[in-house]
Design an enzyme around this catalytic site. Structure first.
Site, PDB file in Angstrom:
ATOM      1  N   GLN A 415       0.835  -1.205   0.000  1.00 34.74           N
ATOM      2  CA  GLN A 415       0.000   0.000   0.000  1.00 34.74           C
ATOM      3  C   GLN A 415       0.873   1.260   0.000  1.00 34.74           C
ATOM      4  O   GLN A 415       1.866   1.332   0.720  1.00 34.74           O
ATOM      5  CB  GLN A 415      -0.914   0.017   1.228  1.00 34.74           C
ATOM      6  N   GLU A 465      -0.835 -15.120  -4.514  1.00 32.41           N
ATOM      7  CA  GLU A 465      -0.300 -13.909  -5.150  1.00 32.41           C
ATOM      8  C   GLU A 465       0.324 -14.260  -6.495  1.00 32.41           C
ATOM      9  O   GLU A 465       0.960 -15.310  -6.651  1.00 32.41           O
ATOM     10  CB  GLU A 465       0.748 -13.259  -4.238  1.00 32.41           C
ATOM     11  N   ASP A 514      -8.026  -8.367  -1.975  1.00 31.33           N
ATOM     12  CA  ASP A 514      -7.480  -7.027  -2.220  1.00 31.33           C
ATOM     13  C   ASP A 514      -6.871  -7.023  -3.619  1.00 31.33           C
ATOM     14  O   ASP A 514      -5.646  -7.026  -3.789  1.00 31.33           O
ATOM     15  CB  ASP A 514      -6.429  -6.691  -1.158  1.00 31.33           C
ATOM     16  N   CYS A 542      -9.821  -0.606  -4.539  1.00 27.82           N
ATOM     17  CA  CYS A 542      -9.251   0.732  -4.746  1.00 27.82           C
ATOM     18  C   CYS A 542      -9.937   1.447  -5.905  1.00 27.82           C
ATOM     19  O   CYS A 542      -9.651   2.613  -6.172  1.00 27.82           O
ATOM     20  CB  CYS A 542      -7.747   0.644  -4.985  1.00 27.82           C
ATOM     21  N   GLU A 585     -10.146   3.911  -0.815  1.00 29.74           N
ATOM     22  CA  GLU A 585     -10.361   2.468  -0.679  1.00 29.74           C
ATOM     23  C   GLU A 585     -11.763   2.251  -0.118  1.00 29.74           C
ATOM     24  O   GLU A 585     -12.208   2.980   0.769  1.00 29.74           O
ATOM     25  CB  GLU A 585      -9.341   1.844   0.273  1.00 29.74           C
TER      26      GLU A 585
END
Length: 668
Positions: A415, A465, A514, A542, A585
Site C-alpha cells: 500500500q 499472489e 485485495d 481501490c 479504498e
C-alpha cells in the site's frame, strides 16, 4: 459476454507502463514499423453469448491462429489483429465459414484505424494557456486545492452514488433479494450502511512509491518567468515534435495525457515552481531524486523512448521509500529499453548509475537499493519481462505495520500510504469477525501484509499472489516475524485458487480480497462463491466502479455456475489512502444470505404491504366521510342519521312531502 476494451497482453502491458507502446495505425505503416492495425480482420455473425477467454482459446489454441489482440465492438462482431500478413491470410481462410456455437462465422478484411495521435493533432482544440503547475496538479492530484474535510465530503458523495448504483444492479441481477434491499434502502438510504469515513493520519508526502516518466517536454510549455511577471506570458498548444539530431527537451516528471488523447509530453519536475506544493502527496526527497535523475539522463548519451518515433531507450524511474525499524530507506529502479544498445554501453550505464548515486550528484539522496530494469517498451507476446537487476545496496527495503516487519522487493505490491494502511488493515480485521478456529484466505496477498497482520487472530492464513518475488517476500516476512501459521502460493488467483480452497480442511473460512484496480478475475471470484464453507468475505477495492461487476456477481442467485446461497453486502467502510486525489479504498463486508432470511423478509414485506393497504383504505373512508359532512352543512352524517331515526312520524312525513319513510324509499 464480450466487452468493448482491448484484451491483449500487449494492451495490458501498455497501460501498466504508461501507454508507452500504443498502436499507431497507418502512420506507423508509413514509418515501416510494426503495428497490429495493419493486419486486421473483422469477424461477423458471432453468437449472442461467448466469453473472451473462450474466444482467445478458440483462436490461438484450437485453431492455431497467432492473434495479436481481440476487440469486441458490437453485439455480434469483433476486430482481430495479427503481426504479419501471413497470419492474417491464414485466419481469413480458417474463420470464414467456421461454425462457432451454432453460428456460421464470416471473416473479412478490416481497415486500419486512424492513428489517434495524428487524429488529435488534426482536430481544432482550445489552447490551454494555464501554467504547467496548474495542469499537472489537475492531472495528478486534482483535489489538492481543497481543504481535507472538503476533499472527504466530495469523495463521500461519489461513494454514495456508487453504492446506489450497486443496489440497483444487484436488484436486477437477483430479484429474490428485493425485499432485503428495499428494507436496507428504507433504513440506510442505500444497499448497506456506509460507516464512518476513516481518514489518513498523514496528508502530505505520504506516498511511499512514485513512478516518474522519462520523456520530452514541449518548449512552449515552459513559461518565461519574466514574461509571467509582466503578464505577457503565452503558451502555444503545439504538438510535441522530437528532433533527435538537435537537443530535444529531455524531462523527468509526469505525463499530462496519453497517446490516444493526443499527447506524449512529459512535464518536467524541474520546470515547476515549488513542486512540493504542486504535488503535496509526494515527499521532497523523492522530487529531488527525480530532478537530479533528469540531469543524469541528459548526460548519459541515451535518449528517452518516444512512442511517436519508436526510438530512444530511457522509460521511467520508480522510487520506493520506507521507515522500517526507524531507519529511512530509499529504493531506486531505473527502467531502460535495451533495444539497439550494445552490451558494453549497458555495462557503462550500470557503472554510471552506481557512481551517480554512490558518490556523484545524487549521493545526498541516501539511496539504499539501486536497480536497473532492462524492460522493452514493446514486449513480445509470450516472452516474460526480465526482473530488475540489483546494482547497489540491499535487494529489499523494510517497513513496519502493526508491529511487524515487511520486506518489499521492487515489483511487490505494498500500500502506497503506510500509516493509512494500518488503519485499513485494522478495519479489515474488525469487519471479518475472526476467531481462533477460522482460516483466513488472503487473495492477491502481495507481500503478505494483511494475512500476517491478522495471523494472531486466526487458526491459519493462506495467501495467493501472482508475483513470485512478492510470495518469496511474504514467506520471508512470516519467518522474520516468527509467524508459523501462514502459507503462501504463487500463481494467478483464477488458476490456483480453486485447488487451494479444495485442500483446506476447515469449515470456517473467511476470505479477504485485495485485487488490482480492475477487480478479481471471474474464475477466482467463482472459486470463492462456489466454496460453501466461505460464509464471509471482506472485499478491499481501490476502484469501486471498476469492481462493480465483482460485487454484483457475488450476489447472483444460485445456479450451475453460482453454487450455494448468494452473498450480500452488510457493511461498507470508506478509507482515505489517497489524500489530494480522487481515489479512496472501499472495504465491503459480504455475507451469505440464506433462503430462510429471504423468506422472512418477504413475509414481513407482505404483512407491511397489507397494513399499508388497510391504512390507505381507512384514509379513503375518512376522506369520503369528510365529503359527506360538507354536503350536510358540516353536520356529521352519523349524528344526522341518529337524529332522523328519533323524530316523530309526522315530522318525517312532512320532510318527505307527506309520504311515510318506507313509502318514500319505494317511490324513489
Amino acid at each position: 459476454m464480450p466487452g468493448e476494451a482491448d484484451v491483449s497482453d500487449d494492451e495490458v502491458n501498455n497501460s501498466v507502463n504508461g501507454g508507452a507502446a500504443e498502436t499507431r495505425g497507418g502512420d506507423a505503416r508509413d514509418q515501416g514499423e510494426f503495428t497490429s492495425e495493419i493486419y486486421k480482420i473483422e469477424i461477423q455473425n458471432l453468437p449472442k453469448f461467448y466469453g473472451m477467454g473462450q474466444m482467445k482459446k478458440l483462436l490461438n489454441k484450437k485453431l492455431n491462429l497467432n492473434t495479436c489482440k481481440l476487440k469486441p465492438v458490437g453485439k455480434n462482431f469483433m476486430f482481430v489483429t495479427f503481426r504479419n500478413e501471413e497470419d492474417r491470410q491464414k485466419a481469413l481462410t480458417v474463420l470464414d465459414g467456421f461454425s462457432f456455437k451454432g453460428n456460421t462465422l464470416k471473416a473479412t478484411y478490416a481497415k486500419a484505424a486512424q492513428d489517434p495521435y495524428q487524429k488529435k493533432k488534426e482536430e481544432t482544440v482550445v489552447i490551454d494557456t494555464r501554467p504547467a503547475e496548474e495542469k499537472i496538479q489537475e492531472k495528478v492530484c486534482p483535489l489538492a486545492k481543497l481543504g481535507y474535510e472538503e476533499q472527504m465530503e466530495k469523495k463521500l458523495s461519489e461513494i454514495v452514488t456508487i453504492v446506489k448504483q450497486m443496489g440497483s444492479q444487484v436488484s436486477r441481477a437477483n430479484p429474490n433479494l428485493d425485499p432485503i434491499i428495499k428494507r436496507k434502502v428504507s433504513n440506510h438510504g442505500v444497499l448497506a450502511p456506509i460507516l464512518e469515513f476513516l481518514k489518513s493520519p498523514v496528508v502530505r508526502g505520504y506516498r511511499n512509491k512514485v513512478e516518474f516518466s522519462i520523456g520530452y517536454m514541449n518548449p512552449a510549455s515552459k513559461v518565461n518567468k519574466e514574461d509571467e511577471n509582466n503578464g505577457t506570458a503565452q503558451e502555444e498548444n503545439k504538438p510535441l515534435e522530437i528532433d533527435f539530431e538537435s537537443a530535444p527537451n529531455i524531462s523527468v516528471g509526469f505525463r499530462l495525457a496519453s497517446y490516444k488523447q493526443g499527447s506524449v509530453e512529459v512535464v518536467s519536475l524541474s520546470s515547476l515552481d515549488k513542486p512540493e506544493d504542486v504535488l503535496p502527496h509526494i515527499s521532497p526527497e523523492m522530487i529531488k531524486i527525480g530532478v537530479l535523475f533528469e540531469q543524469f539522463v541528459r548526460a548519459s548519451g541515451i535518449m528517452p523512448y518516444s512512442s511517436l518515433t519508436n526510438q530512444g531507450n530511457w522509460r521511467q524511474i520508480m522510487l520506493r521509500s520506507s521507515n522500517g525499524g526507524g531507519k529511512k530507506q530509499m529504493m531506486v529502479v531505473a527502467s531502460l529499453d535495451p533495444k539497439g544498445i550494445s552490451p558494453s554501453k549497458i555495462d557503462q550505464v550500470r557503472a554510471d548509475l552506481k557512481e551517480f548515486f554512490k558518490s556523484g550528484a545524487a549521493e545526498c539522496c541516501n539511496v539504499t537499493s539501486l536497480f536497473l530494469h532492462l524492460a522493452p517498451a514493446k514486449r513480445q507476446q509470450g516472452v516474460s519481462e526480465p526482473a530488475p537487476e540489483l546494482l547497489l545496496g540491499d535487494p529489499v527495503i523494510t517497513e513496519t505495520l502493526h508491529n511487524k516487519s515487511f520486506n518489499i522487493s521492487p515489483q511487490a505490491f505494498f500500500q502506497v500510504n503506510t500509516e493509512a494502511a494500518e488503519v485499513l488493515y485494522q478495519c479489515v480485521g474488525d469487519l471479518a469477525e475472526l476467531s481462533d478456529t477460522s482460516t483466513l484466505v488472503d487473495v492477491c496477498c502481495g507481500t503478505g501484509t494483511i494475512g500476517l497482520c491478522l495471523a494472531s487472530r486466526v487458526k491459519k492464513v493462506i495467501g495467493v499472489e501472482l508475483v513470485a518475488d512478492a510470495v518469496r517476500d511474504a514467506r520471508k516476512n512470516a519467518e522474520v516475524n516468527g509467524v508459523s501459521n501462514c502459507s503462501f502460493f504463487a500463481g494467478r488467483a483464477e488458476n490456483i485458487l480453486h485447488d487451494v480452497l479444495k485442500d483446506i480442511d476447515s469449515k470456517e473460512i473467511v476470505a479477504v480480497v485485495d485485487p488490482p484496480r480492475a477487480g478479481l478475475h471471474a474464475k477466482a471470484l467463482s472459486a470463492i462463491r462456489n466454496n460453501l464453507f466461505i460464509k464471509r468475505l471482506v472485499y478491499v477495492s481501490c476502484d469501486a466502479r471498476a469492481a462493480l461487476k465483482n460485487f454484483v456477481d457475488l450476489c447472483r442467485p444460485e445456479s450451475k455456475t453460482c453454487k450455494g446461497d448468494p452473498f450480500i453486502p452488510r457493511k461498507i467502510v470508506p478509507v482515505d489512502l489517497f489524500p489530494h486525489t480522487s481515489g479512496f479504498e472501499l472495504v465491503l463486508l459480504f455475507e451469505r444470505v440464506s433462503q430462510e432470511e429471504i423468506k422472512k423478509f418477504q413475509t414481513e414485506t407482505s404483512e407491511e404491504e397489507i397494513m399499508a393497504l388497510e391504512k390507505e383504505q381507512n384514509e379513503v373512508k375518512d376522506e369520503l366521510m369528510e365529503m359527506e359532512k360538507e354536503k350536510n352543512g358540516g353536520e356529521d352524517i352519523k349524528i344526522k342519521k341518529e337524529k332522523n331515526e328519533g323524530e316523530p312520524m309526522e315530522i318525517k312525513k312532512e320532510k318527505n312531502g307527506g309520504l311515510e319513510p318506507e313509502k318514500e324509499k319505494t317511490a324513489n
